[in-house]
Design an enzyme around this catalytic site. Structure first.
Site, PDB file in Angstrom:
ATOM      1  N   TYR A  52       2.248 -55.890  -3.156  1.00  0.00           N
ATOM      2  CA  TYR A  52       2.157 -54.712  -4.025  1.00  0.00           C
ATOM      3  C   TYR A  52       0.698 -54.325  -4.222  1.00  0.00           C
ATOM      4  CZ  TYR A  52       6.212 -52.460  -5.887  1.00  0.00           C
ATOM      5  OH  TYR A  52       7.285 -51.643  -6.017  1.00  0.00           O
ATOM      6  N   GLU A  54      -0.442 -51.149  -6.058  1.00  0.00           N
ATOM      7  CA  GLU A  54      -0.555 -49.890  -6.819  1.00  0.00           C
ATOM      8  C   GLU A  54      -2.006 -49.594  -7.148  1.00  0.00           C
ATOM      9  OE1 GLU A  54       1.858 -49.636 -10.290  1.00  0.00           O
ATOM     10  OE2 GLU A  54       3.701 -49.387  -9.141  1.00  0.00           O
ATOM     11  N   ASP A 198       0.229 -27.941   7.164  1.00  0.00           N
ATOM     12  CA  ASP A 198       1.112 -29.071   7.454  1.00  0.00           C
ATOM     13  C   ASP A 198       1.162 -29.250   8.972  1.00  0.00           C
ATOM     14  OD1 ASP A 198       3.137 -30.856   7.864  1.00  0.00           O
ATOM     15  OD2 ASP A 198       4.634 -29.781   6.675  1.00  0.00           O
ATOM     16  N   THR A 224       2.482 -36.028   8.964  1.00  0.00           N
ATOM     17  CA  THR A 224       3.178 -37.288   9.167  1.00  0.00           C
ATOM     18  C   THR A 224       2.314 -38.106  10.122  1.00  0.00           C
ATOM     19  OG1 THR A 224       4.388 -36.563  11.127  1.00  0.00           O
ATOM     20  CG2 THR A 224       5.467 -36.207   9.004  1.00  0.00           C
ATOM     21  N   LYS A 227       4.874 -38.591  14.542  1.00  0.00           N
ATOM     22  CA  LYS A 227       5.349 -37.646  15.554  1.00  0.00           C
ATOM     23  C   LYS A 227       4.389 -37.702  16.752  1.00  0.00           C
ATOM     24  CE  LYS A 227       7.929 -35.241  12.018  1.00  0.00           C
ATOM     25  NZ  LYS A 227       8.176 -34.007  11.247  1.00  0.00           N
ATOM     26  N   ARG A 233       6.312 -44.565  10.740  1.00  0.00           N
ATOM     27  CA  ARG A 233       6.758 -43.478   9.876  1.00  0.00           C
ATOM     28  C   ARG A 233       5.934 -43.494   8.606  1.00  0.00           C
ATOM     29  NH1 ARG A 233      11.350 -41.948  12.349  1.00  0.00           N
ATOM     30  NH2 ARG A 233      11.465 -40.139  11.024  1.00  0.00           N
TER      31      ARG A 233
HETATM   32  C1  LIG Z   1       8.703 -33.782   9.997  1.00  0.00           C
HETATM   33  C2  LIG Z   1       8.037 -32.823   9.101  1.00  0.00           C
HETATM   34  C3  LIG Z   1       7.834 -33.102   7.745  1.00  0.00           C
HETATM   35  C4  LIG Z   1       8.485 -34.238   7.022  1.00  0.00           C
HETATM   36  O1  LIG Z   1       8.282 -35.472   7.430  1.00  0.00           O
HETATM   37  P1  LIG Z   1       9.233 -36.676   6.977  1.00  0.00           P
HETATM   38  O2  LIG Z   1       8.401 -37.825   7.380  1.00  0.00           O
HETATM   39  O3  LIG Z   1      10.508 -36.519   7.721  1.00  0.00           O
HETATM   40  O4  LIG Z   1       9.409 -36.589   5.498  1.00  0.00           O
HETATM   41  C5  LIG Z   1       7.085 -32.214   6.998  1.00  0.00           C
HETATM   42  N1  LIG Z   1       6.593 -31.103   7.544  1.00  0.00           N
HETATM   43  C6  LIG Z   1       6.806 -30.779   8.831  1.00  0.00           C
HETATM   44  C7  LIG Z   1       6.215 -29.521   9.368  1.00  0.00           C
HETATM   45  C8  LIG Z   1       7.550 -31.614   9.647  1.00  0.00           C
HETATM   46  O5  LIG Z   1       7.780 -31.263  10.906  1.00  0.00           O
END
Ligand SMILES: *Cc1c(COP(=O)(O)O)cnc(C)c1O
Length: 422
Positions: A52, A54, A198, A224, A227, A233
């Site tokens: 942990y 925090e 994003d 993220t 990807k 993740r």
């Molecule tokens: C995949 C994605 C997310 C969310 O990611 P998670 O890890 O699934 O919560 C947010 N924004 C965009 C543009 C995404 O493609």
């Protein structure tokens, strides 16, 4: 470690083995998926899952942080270097939470945020109606230009002037073209809004310099890590020094409790991997493969949203083929080609049975596939499409896919319990 799993929980062991076999015996085209390295896998399965932590380095609420502080500082430094950002928060549990934290850092409940409509390629957390991001905040969605399938900055500017959002979100989950973050930044500045970018999907392309970075034009960058960046993740936020305190507070204690230290550790590993010439070559090949795949699909008479791709993903509009996205996605899955059905801009059909199919090349590129194989994948997709109701042809394609997969084995770092583990 794996033997222990086999002994204590043979049921789960067997299911993991089956999933490993599925991932290696299929052409995985879901553009948000990948195969992580053995190093990432080991770090995320390490003893850091026991700790942990925090708070932030040197400001924790629990003792015993001799090692965690060092790991988190390393992850922060690597993220800052890689993305050329002043500040990095590496604690968000995932992309969705990172987005919520970014808004919470900048906007009060009830104030307006503006992002791309989900049915045009935006993410749920860009203010779509079923997401809490549209319940805590007032949300306005901008569409794409339905004719071109591309961003239309006239529409976005008009909506921004009309609604005066406090945050404008750039970035998408199903957009095959380069995003001009500079124009977004200018529009946001003109209406007095913050600009949140994003880059969940394209982070790997951004660090490799293939997609222009939003960092100079954006107040907060959200991403993220799993990807195109090819890490575990997780999520990350990057920002200028002025917003660092706000961002950190929004993540913890605003939204989260203890960070997932095992994930954070694996993120540090993935960031080091992404800071190499090999990763740049990988990211370049992702785009070359996507372009080769798109070209072939066009030759086969597929209609691609925006006419092609600049990045890792392709959105096929299936209306001219007369096959719903879901039906094709399911037939392809039976042929060991894994994709997802998706809406297309201006789709008359609903999101649970839309007209499009979304595919991408990050995972096949990790396996070492290049343009000739990408073209072969297009051939397979066309064959299944042309024989959508012929199970024996679909089964035959599945066999050919398996053969191709065997020629491009998933790298030996891929963990199959009890096998090939060093
Ligand atoms: C995949 C994605 C997310 C969310 O990611 P998670 O890890 O699934 O919560 C947010 N924004 C965009 C543009 C995404 O493609």
């Amino acid at each position: 470690m794996q033997t222990a799993l086999e002994q204590y929980d043979p049921q789960i062991y067997e299911l993991i083995r089956q999933e490993a076999a599925r991932e290696s015996g299929a052409i995985r085209l879901i553009p948000s998926e990948n195969y992580v390295s053995k190093a990432v896998m080991v770090a995320s399965g390490s003893c850091l899952t026991n700790k942990y932590a925090e708070g932030y380095p040197n400001r924790r609420y629990y003792e015993g942080q001799q090692v965690t502080d060092l790991i988190e500082k390393l992850a922060q430094e690597r993220a800052k270097k890689l993305f050329k950002a002043d500040h990095a928060n590496v604690q968000p549990y995932s992309g969705s939470v990172a987005n919520m934290a970014a808004y919470a850092a900048l906007v009060d409940p009830g104030e307006t945020i503006m992002g791309m409509s989900l049915v045009h390629g935006g993410h749920l957390t860009h203010g779509w109606k079923v997401s809490l991001t549209s319940k805590f905040f007032h949300s306005v969605s901008y569409p794409l230009n339905i004719e071109t399938g591309r961003l239309d900055f006239n529409i976005i500017e008009e909506l921004a002037k009309e609604h005066r959002p406090k945050v404008i979100i750039s970035g998408a989950t199903a957009y095959p073209r380069e995003i001009d973050f500079e124009i977004f930044g200018r529009i946001a500045k003109d209406v007095g809004a913050y600009h949140v970018s994003d880059i969940a999907h394209i982070a790997g392309l951004v660090v490799a310099g293939i997609h222009k970075s939003p960092v100079p034009y954006t107040d907060i960058v959200s991403t993220t890590t799993h990807k195109t960046l090819r890490g575990p993740r997780g999520g990350m936020l990057l920002c200028k020094e002025e917003l660092a305190k706000q961002v950190d507070k929004a993540v913890f204690p605003g939204l989260q409790g203890g960070p997932h230290m095992h994930t954070l550790t694996a993120i540090a590993v993935a960031l080091a991997e992404a800071d190499t010439p090999e990763f740049v070559a990988y990211a370049k090949q992702i785009v070359k493969n996507a372009k080769a795949l798109a070209e072939k699909l066009l030759e086969y008479g597929f209609d691609l949203v925006s006419g092609g791709t600049d990045n890792h993903l392709i959105l096929i509009d299936l209306r001219n083929k007369g096959i719903p996205g879901k039906k094709l996605a399911k037939a392809l899955d039976r042929a060991r080609i894994v994709s997802n059905y998706n809406t297309v801009p201006g789709d008359p059909a609903p999101p649970f049975n839309p007209s499009g199919l979304r595919i991408g090349t990050p995972a096949i590129t990790t396996r070492g596939m290049k343009e000739p194989e990408a073209e072969q994948v297009a051939f397979f997709i066309n064959k299944v499409t042309e024989n959508i109701d012929n199970e024996s042809v679909i089964e035959q394609v599945g066999k050919e896919v398996l053969l191709l997969c065997s020629q491009f084995p998933v790298p030996d770092h891929f963990i199959i319990p009890g096998k090939n583990n060093r």
